[in-house]
Motif scaffolding. Sequence first.
Motif, PDB file in Angstrom:
ATOM      1  N   UNK A 234       4.282  -8.012   5.578  1.00  0.00           N
ATOM      2  CA  UNK A 234       3.327  -7.603   4.540  1.00  0.00           C
ATOM      3  C   UNK A 234       3.467  -6.130   4.164  1.00  0.00           C
ATOM      4  N   UNK A 235       3.788  -5.272   5.136  1.00  0.00           N
ATOM      5  CA  UNK A 235       3.944  -3.845   4.851  1.00  0.00           C
ATOM      6  C   UNK A 235       5.103  -3.611   3.897  1.00  0.00           C
ATOM      7  N   UNK A 236       6.199  -4.299   4.138  1.00  0.00           N
ATOM      8  CA  UNK A 236       7.357  -4.152   3.255  1.00  0.00           C
ATOM      9  C   UNK A 236       7.066  -4.734   1.873  1.00  0.00           C
ATOM     10  N   UNK A 237       6.289  -5.803   1.845  1.00  0.00           N
ATOM     11  CA  UNK A 237       5.907  -6.391   0.559  1.00  0.00           C
ATOM     12  C   UNK A 237       5.101  -5.400  -0.269  1.00  0.00           C
ATOM     13  N   UNK A 238       4.154  -4.713   0.358  1.00  0.00           N
ATOM     14  CA  UNK A 238       3.329  -3.737  -0.357  1.00  0.00           C
ATOM     15  C   UNK A 238       4.196  -2.605  -0.898  1.00  0.00           C
ATOM     16  N   UNK A 239       5.164  -2.158  -0.109  1.00  0.00           N
ATOM     17  CA  UNK A 239       6.066  -1.106  -0.565  1.00  0.00           C
ATOM     18  C   UNK A 239       6.831  -1.551  -1.812  1.00  0.00           C
ATOM     19  N   UNK A 240       7.319  -2.773  -1.816  1.00  0.00           N
ATOM     20  CA  UNK A 240       8.059  -3.285  -2.971  1.00  0.00           C
ATOM     21  C   UNK A 240       7.180  -3.371  -4.205  1.00  0.00           C
ATOM     22  N   UNK A 241       5.947  -3.788  -4.032  1.00  0.00           N
ATOM     23  CA  UNK A 241       5.046  -3.865  -5.184  1.00  0.00           C
ATOM     24  C   UNK A 241       4.768  -2.470  -5.739  1.00  0.00           C
TER      25      UNK A 241
END
Length: 405
Positions: free
Chosen positions: A236-243
């Motif tokens: 989820x942390x990496x997902x937030x960074x991508x967004x």
Amino acid sequence: MKEICGLGEIPDPGVVPKYMHAAVIRPERFGQPMDAIKVEQVRTPEPGYGQVLILVMAAGVNYNNVWAALGKPIDVVAMRQRQGEPEDFHIGGSDGSGIVWATGPGVTGVQVGDEVVLSGAQWDERADDVRFGGNPIASTTMRAWGYEANYGTFAQFALAFDYQCHPKPKNLTWAESASYMLTGATAYRQLTGWHPHTVEPGDPVLIWGGSGGLGSMAIQITRARGGIPIAVVSSPERAEYCRQLGAEGTINRHDYHHWGRLPDIGDAAAYREWLGEAKRFGRAIWDVLGEARAPKIVLEHSGEATLPTSLFVCDNAGMVVLCGGTSGYNGDIDLRYLWMRQKRLQGSHYADLSQCRRITELVSAGRISPCLTQTYEFDDIATAHQVLHDNVQTKGNVAVTVNAA
């Protein structure tokens, strides 16, 4: 001539010390990066025809020097010795920023004192396939500098050719300038270099490893060209960074269990299970887009574990463009989807000079962030590569300071 300067001790203008500090890999130490990479004193190289000596201010960290440390899949020292080069060591670093400190004969385009960023490809400008009009990046003489070619940026001085030098973006620090070229130019070529499969407004693009160095640049390039980036991530942390970088949405690969080599098509049960998961992954792309559309381009670099799915979910007449194989080199695909749906599987290796210059211009204009998220000191180069090897680095690009404070 001064024998050697301390790290961060800038020599007087025009002075090239006889020796330099460098992060060195030797064959007898091949293994984990923490064990393989050691800081040593080695003789400072002298620039030959068309070459420049760069006072390195900062260097980018990339996975190729993990391979160099491991000694596989290629022993780069033995490879160069077979080609007649005498050095029994390897100095990595395919990304960097610094100051032109000395030039050899025949140098054009740069002069002593210029602040530059460096591209990571070298070739022989006298080769027939270059002289006859071919793109040098596709020359049989092309080598990855700081991996296949020695004297990269993990040292006080680096040895490069003049055509590798590009103007340093004035809006970036030395470390930021050192971090973006290899990943940014590679992604730029993948997304713009294979006509007619180039990112155009409204085109969905699936990006593996969206939070990594390559993925973070690809998300921004896709968005800058009007495309719709969809990032595959692992947390989820990496997902937030991508967004935050502009991804339309993300897909967590841990929600699926079909990764790896394609099952034998003759094994009906195993293939049916794989196909069900691949279709479920494809529907996740539809959920991001809000409609049943497939990606025009799939940006690949993981290879063995993901290529079967990439080829399956790619749009009819779309393209899977691959620049690596971090999960393995056995590339299984179901050929029926390749020919009957008229898809394209394209290899892409780094970038040509114009593409390097274009990504630099985008970064200079502030349209693309270098995504520098971690900076190490020179003595921690081995640690930086061990972190990369262990996949602890969660997002963006990584750099080390060399002569820069």
